[in-house]
Design a protein around this motif. Structure first.
Motif, short mmCIF file in Angstrom:
data_model
loop_
_atom_site.label_atom_id
_atom_site.label_comp_id
_atom_site.label_asym_id
_atom_site.label_seq_id
_atom_site.Cartn_x
_atom_site.Cartn_y
_atom_site.Cartn_z
N MET A 116 0.83 -1.21 0.00
CA MET A 116 0.00 0.00 0.00
C MET A 116 0.86 1.25 0.00
N LYS A 139 -0.52 4.86 -0.41
CA LYS A 139 -1.61 5.80 -0.62
C LYS A 139 -1.10 7.13 -1.16
N TYR A 186 1.87 5.92 -8.70
CA TYR A 186 1.57 4.53 -9.08
C TYR A 186 0.10 4.20 -8.80
N GLU A 187 -0.41 4.60 -7.65
CA GLU A 187 -1.81 4.32 -7.31
C GLU A 187 -2.76 5.12 -8.19
N ARG A 188 -2.43 6.36 -8.47
CA ARG A 188 -3.32 7.23 -9.24
C ARG A 188 -3.35 6.91 -10.72
#
Length: 603
Positions: free
Chosen positions: A302, A304, A308-310
């Motif tokens: 994780m 946040k 990479y997450e977006r």
């Protein structure tokens, strides 16, 4: 002139920080006798919060300093911090233990240098620290009482058994002066990994990361600044540092840099500015280091708020379109992200940039731009070709090389802005074969060995990089790199693969600095390794994970001199450094015999 042995550490001041029993805030006094002398050692342990001690040395002139430390085998490693009165920061000392992997790449005739370093908890280990003028100097002894959220020094025991001071004759002083660095001996590149930062709390902690490099042959420090998007400072671009206790976010569960930065900021210390100043005070150039990594494996994946997450659309993909935990250099947006981070770090006064290509592969795989380019070039779908199709590697390399071109242009722009030349260093893979044959690895168990159609030679350095899209020849021929650092490099087999690298950089400004392995080498071994690599045509040496080498002080005392290329042969012939480490047996310690048959039999 006789050696001065200070074995009675009950002389330490102030006396109220010493006690024969366990008392919070003190060091425990324990009596002992070795084969050569008797004395009283000091000990501290977790949660004791022992305050620093001062040991009067009462010596004048230059001396070689040796320190004796007891490492309690039942509790693993231990540490102690030592500083002379005028030293800007302490030196961390830890156990110089050895393992079977440390013999990799060391010829049989030098294995004695490793096996003689074995010791147990009924023994004391003596290690050479440094030469210093002790006129008016005392020894300051301290420990980490607070640690980071990772493997904490604060949970370790600390001890000092004795100090041995050897006065130097005029001849020995002349020899010592010859060992000091000159412009032509500054041939070493050091790398500090970021795992240490969880232990930093003060300005001295920062400067202590550089103190071991004083009067060394180290020219450049590669400072681990970016683990992917996770930055070791308050970046305007990278992922914001989290103060969450989320156990599935690896940078909250350990390596908790947010805690470190808050502690420093409370004291008005800007981490990156202080780092650059500490390096430059020692005449060391410093490069921010970028590891092109994505999130770690599940369940610690994780991150946040990360790019990479977006942007899942910018991730690497396998043949089946499934996501890989890496951002792909096939996309301009990803290349801009990495380059902008490096340029942001340069603004703090750093002297160049470093990118790691020997870790965190792949950098590009089966993304849409790659598939399209392959079809344009060859009229086929790369997903239907073997994994080891050289045409596929060449297409991958067009994107990696484009990243290198864009980085070079950005660094050149920053050079003009800052009014000085900034350089670029790349760690590359030495050979895939050398990594697959690392100690404890069964090559037959690795898919890189048993899979594929065998179209490439694992022992060939250029192809071992090209399989990941790293075209080393293009980097050199296009002038996109200043320092090439093949990792890892074991001297005993380097002759089998390094010659193409030597030939490639010949008559170019590029310097070849192989990454000296194994990390842990006593003087006899490191002298052999360095001399061998220089004779093969290398310009200098890189020392990966130097932070874990410098606290092995007797080894570092030699390793920091390995830029003295012309002296290595003579030092080997003279057995230089063989006396830097020795082990003494306890006849008794505390309330018991030091006889190994009976010392500790409880399991």
């Amino acid at each position: 002139m006789k050696d001065v042995i200070i074995s009675d550490l009950s002389q330490c001041q102030p006396v109220h920080r010493l006690d024969r029993d366990y008392r919070h805030g003190t060091w425990r006094l324990i009596d002992y006798e070795t084969e050569e002398f008797a004395g009283t050692m000091i000990y501290s342990g977790p949660s004791m919060d022992s305050e620093p001690l001062t040991l009067p040395l009462n010596c004048d002139g230059y001396h070689a300093i040796y320190v004796g430390v007891h490492y309690p085998g039942q509790f693993g490693d231990a540490h102690v911090r030592l500083r002379l009165t005028d030293d800007p920061a302490y030196t961390l000392v830890r156990a110089e233990t050895q393992s079977g992997k440390d013999l990799s790449g060391i010829p049989p005739e030098l294995r004695w240098s490793h096996t003689t370093k074995s010791f147990s908890d009924y023994q004391v280990s003596e290690a050479f620290w440094k030469v210093a003028d002790l006129t008016g100097a005392n020894l300051i002894i301290s420990r980490f009482n607070e640690g980071g959220r990772g493997g904490s020094y604060g949970e370790m025991y600390s001890s000092l058994v004795y100090v041995r001071l050897v006065p130097l004759s005029e001849a020995e002083m002349n020899e010592y002066r010859q060992e000091l660095p000159r412009r032509d001996t500054k041939r070493l590149i050091a790398m500090n990994d970021a795992g240490i930062f969880s232990e930093l709390r003060t300005k001295e902690d920062i400067w202590a990361q550089f103190e071991p490099y004083r009067d060394s042959d180290v020219d450049i420090m590669l400072w681990a600044t970016f683990k992917g998007e996770n930055c070791t400072y308050r970046s305007r671009i990278g992922r914001a540092l989290t103060d969450s206790n989320n156990p599935f976010d690896r940078f909250a569960a350990h390596e908790r840099w947010d805690v470190t930065l808050k502690k420093l900021e409370e004291q008005g210390i800007d981490f990156m500015t202080e780092v650059a100043q500490a390096a430059h005070a020692l005449g060391i150039r410093i490069f921010p280091s970028l590891r092109l990594q994505g999130p770690k494996a599940v369940p610690l994946e994780m991150e946040k708020g990360s790019f990479y997450e977006r942007h899942p659309e910018f991730r690497c993909k396998d043949k089946h379109g499934r996501g890989i935990a890496h951002l792909s250099l096939a996309f301009p947006e990803v290349r801009r992200l990495w380059i902008s981070l490096l340029c942001e770090a340069l603004e703090y006064g750093f002297d160049g940039v470093h990118v790691i290509f020997c870790r965190s592969q792949p950098f590009v795989l089966y993304e849409t731009p790659v598939i399209q380019r392959f079809r344009e070039e060859y009229g086929e779908d790369p997903r239907e070709c073997p994994d080891d199709d050289p045409r596929f590697w060449r297409v991958l390399s067009t994107f990696v090389t484009q990243f290198a071109r864009e980085l070079k242009a950005a660094v050149d722009t920053m050079s003009k802005k800052m009014g000085r030349k900034l350089e670029i260093a790349y760690n590359i893979t030495s050979t895939m074969e050398s990594r697959l044959r690392a100690p404890g690895i069964d090559p037959a168990s690795r898919p890189e060995v048993v899979g594929g159609t065998g179209k490439y030679n694992l022992s060939e350095v250029m192809q071992s990089n090209m399989v990941w899209g790293v075209d080393v020849e293009a980097l050199v021929k296009e002038g996109l790199v200043d320092y090439l650092m093949p990792h890892p490099t074991f001297a005993m087999n380097a002759a089998e693969w390094i010659q193409p690298m030597v030939d490639l950089i010949k008559n170019t400004p590029v310097k070849l600095y192989p990454d000296l392995y194994p990390r842990r080498q006593p003087p006899a071994a490191s002298l052999y390794s360095a001399q061998t690599l220089y004779e093969l045509g290398c310009d200098g040496l890189t020392l990966w994970d130097t932070y874990s080498r410098v606290f092995r002080i007797s080894e570092w005392a030699m390793m920091k001199r390995l830029g003295h290329q012309d002296a290595l042969k003579y030092w080997r012939e003279d057995g230089k450094g063989d006396e830097y480490f020795r082990v003494l047996n306890f006849k008794w310690i505390g309330d018991r015999s030091g006889d190994p048959r009976y010392y500790q039999t409880n399991g």
